[in-house]
Write an enzyme that holds these catalytic residues in place. Structure first.
Site, PDB file in Angstrom:
ATOM      1  N   SER A 143       0.815  -1.217   0.000  1.00 63.98           N
ATOM      2  CA  SER A 143       0.000   0.000   0.000  1.00 63.98           C
ATOM      3  C   SER A 143       0.851   1.270   0.000  1.00 63.98           C
ATOM      4  O   SER A 143       0.395   2.321  -0.445  1.00 63.98           O
ATOM      5  CB  SER A 143      -0.949  -0.004   1.200  1.00 63.98           C
ATOM      6  N   ASP A 384      -1.339   6.280  12.319  1.00 61.90           N
ATOM      7  CA  ASP A 384      -0.648   5.514  11.284  1.00 61.90           C
ATOM      8  C   ASP A 384       0.667   6.225  10.967  1.00 61.90           C
ATOM      9  O   ASP A 384       0.669   7.317  10.387  1.00 61.90           O
ATOM     10  CB  ASP A 384      -1.544   5.439  10.044  1.00 61.90           C
ATOM     11  N   HIS A 387       2.069   5.001   6.560  1.00 56.95           N
ATOM     12  CA  HIS A 387       1.658   5.613   5.287  1.00 56.95           C
ATOM     13  C   HIS A 387       1.914   7.123   5.300  1.00 56.95           C
ATOM     14  O   HIS A 387       2.055   7.726   6.350  1.00 56.95           O
ATOM     15  CB  HIS A 387       0.182   5.308   5.024  1.00 56.95           C
TER      16      HIS A 387
END
Ligand SMILES: *[C@@H]1O[C@H](CO)[C@@H](O)[C@H](O)[C@H]1NC(C)=O
Ligand SMILES: *[C@@H]1O[C@H](CO)[C@@H](O)[C@H](O)[C@H]1NC(C)=O
Ligand SMILES: *[C@@H]1O[C@H](CO)[C@@H](O)[C@H](O)[C@H]1NC(C)=O
Ligand SMILES: *[C@@H]1O[C@H](CO)[C@@H](O)[C@H](O)[C@H]1NC(C)=O
Ligand SMILES: *[C@@H]1O[C@H](CO)[C@@H](O)[C@H](O)[C@H]1NC(C)=O
Ligand SMILES: *[C@@H]1O[C@H](CO)[C@@H](O)[C@H](O)[C@H]1NC(C)=O
Ligand SMILES: *[C@@H]1O[C@H](CO)[C@@H](O)[C@H](O)[C@H]1NC(C)=O
Length: 414
Positions: A143, A384, A387
């Site tokens: 991702s 997070d 990312h």
């Protein structure tokens, strides 16, 4: 007008056309010769049979061959950056649109990477499209790599009119097309590069992992013949010190040390590359690990936070956190060196290490959903720090990729 008069006038017209064409030909031939002689800029694609507009790679576009673009510092530049905005790019997914998701600060969008010994060429979407004309560029990985793909199409898409571009999903792929250039920019989900039980693009287990270290064919058949391939794989390996995997007999599952497993997987990949890649026609890049910033004590001793609420890059030279595993870096270096000219390492780890401010934190998604108000109030558990917000750090990785592609184009007429 009589027949004769009209024939005459046609003759005069064609005569003028001829003169005009000759002048143009002589003029441009002379200009080309001058250009070549002065060697200030180079002209490409003039000899192709297809009518192609030339790509003008100017002196400012040329990366100094001896310059290490991965060494340098972040400088404040709110004039040129960001290269696009959340609103201007329709292809961004919720996971990365931090502003729209409520992030109050935006200065993470305004930093430019400045190599110590040279300048990066200024990103020019039209030049990139010209270099990629009739080609496919594919990003392969997890991702984080998907964000790099999205960053790239955001950087490119604004110069293409709406009816000349398209975007579609064909799981495990996403494909962006620029029609007039016949350019395809693609993403392929393969979080371990080799085969695994997590290969479904959306329906994959996160906690249970099982990797087939010597199996790649199921993926690689989709990579064959692609002109530019960019690989990345890191965080999925780092869940625990050991990982369940098979090698050979797929019924014999064994726990491997992560570094051992990573090395075996990369060797499987290298073997494929050596067999299938034609270095004259194809370019392969491997992106080193994207760093995580899970613990603020690493850059701010005594603190007890995460990357949440970090507003500035780290300015300690050569800062390196525990999120970037040195053993993995060494394996990447060894394998890439062994493969040689067929692959170029994009060593973006160090430059990204500085960017503790660039992560999505609580302004991203968790399991496909934006965080709730309660989760947002608990960055320790829900932040997070893997990312990146877009626009943001992955744009710089793409600017570097762009610089390499221009260089390749110049040196090899790629
Ligand atoms: C390339 O970089 C080297 C080392 O920094 C420098 O000595 C050289 O002059 C540079 N060449 C050009 C063309 O800028
Ligand atoms: C850009 O940054 C400078 C220095 O921090 C600041 O004074 C200026 O207001 C900023 N401009 C914009 C458009 O944000
Ligand atoms: C378009 O690009 C593909 C490769 O991506 C190539 O195979 C095809 O021949 C190109 N089409 C034209 C019309 O040039
Ligand atoms: C997801 O995958 C699992 C295991 O392969 C399967 O049982 C389940 O039906 C799938 N769910 C969806 C929504 O496709
Ligand atoms: C490997 O799989 C076994 C059986 O499912 C499980 O008990 C074990 O925790 C797994 N090991 C790792 C490192 O995930
Ligand atoms: C696996 O890792 C452990 C602990 O780091 C180490 O002691 C052991 O030698 C490693 N085994 C292999 C096969 O690399
Ligand atoms: C990538 O860059 C870092 C920082 O300069 C360096 O420590 C590392 O060895 C490099 N990796 C490779 C494989 O060259």
């Amino acid at each position: 007008m009589s027949k004769q008069a009209s024939a005459d006038s046609r003759m005069i017209q064609s005569f003028f056309q001829l003169v005009l064409i000759s002048l143009l030909v002589i003029g441009s031939a002379r200009w080309i010769l001058d250009e070549l002689k002065s060697n200030k800029s180079r002209i490409f694609n003039l000899y192709g049979f297809k009518q192609k507009p030339a790509v003008f790679v100017t002196k400012d576009d040329q990366l100094n061959e001896s310059c290490n673009v991965f060494e340098g510092q972040w400088v404040w530049d709110n004039v040129s950056y960001p290269l696009y905005t959340e609103e201007s790019c329709p292809y961004l997914v919720k996971q990365t649109t931090c502003q729209r998701n409520g992030r109050p600060d935006s200065s993470y969008q305004n930093w430019r990477w400045q190599p110590s010994e040279c300048d990066l060429p200024r990103f020019d979407a039209l030049k990139l499209l010209d270099v990629l004309r009739d080609k496919r560029l594919m990003f392969i990985g997890d991702s984080v790599q998907r964000s790099t793909f999205e960053s790239m199409i955001c950087m490119v898409q604004s110069v293409i009119p709406d009816n000349k571009k398209s975007f579609h999903r064909r799981s495990p792929m996403k494909i962006f097309k620029a029609e007039e250039y016949n350019v395809s920019i693609e993403y392929y989900w393969a979080p371990f590069i080799v085969e695994s039980i997590s290969d479904h693009a959306t329906n994959h287990t996160v906690h249970k992992r099982l990797v087939n270290l010597d199996a790649i064919e199921k993926h690689s058949k989709s990579w064959e013949g692609v002109d530019v391939l960019v690989f990345e794989s890191y965080v999925w390996w780092m869940h625990q010190p050991k990982i369940n995997a098979t090698c050979g007999d797929t019924s014999k599952v064994q726990e491997y040390n992560v570094t051992t497993a990573y090395k075996m997987a990369l060797e499987t990949w290298a073997k494929w590359l050596e067999k299938k890649i034609n270095p004259v026609k194809q370019r392969v890049f491997f992106t080193s690990m994207s760093p995580t910033h899970l613990w603020s004590w690493e850059w701010n001793p005594g603190s007890d936070g995460t990357c949440y609420n970090e507003l500035y890059p780290i300015d300690k030279p050569s800062y390196w956190g525990t999120g970037s595993n040195q053993d993995i870096m060494k394996i990447v270096g060894d394998v890439v060196n062994r493969v040689g000219d067929k692959v170029t390492l994009l060593n973006i780890t160090q430059l990204s290490e500085y960017r503790k401010d660039g992560h999505t934190t609580v302004y991203g998604e968790r399991r496909g959903k934006l965080l709730t108000k309660e989760q947002r109030a608990d960055p320790k558990n829900y932040g997070d720090c893997i990312h990146w917000c877009l626009p943001g750090v992955p744009d710089t990785w793409n600017e570097i990729l762009y610089a390499y592609l221009l260089r390749s184009h110049r040196n090899n007429n790629f």
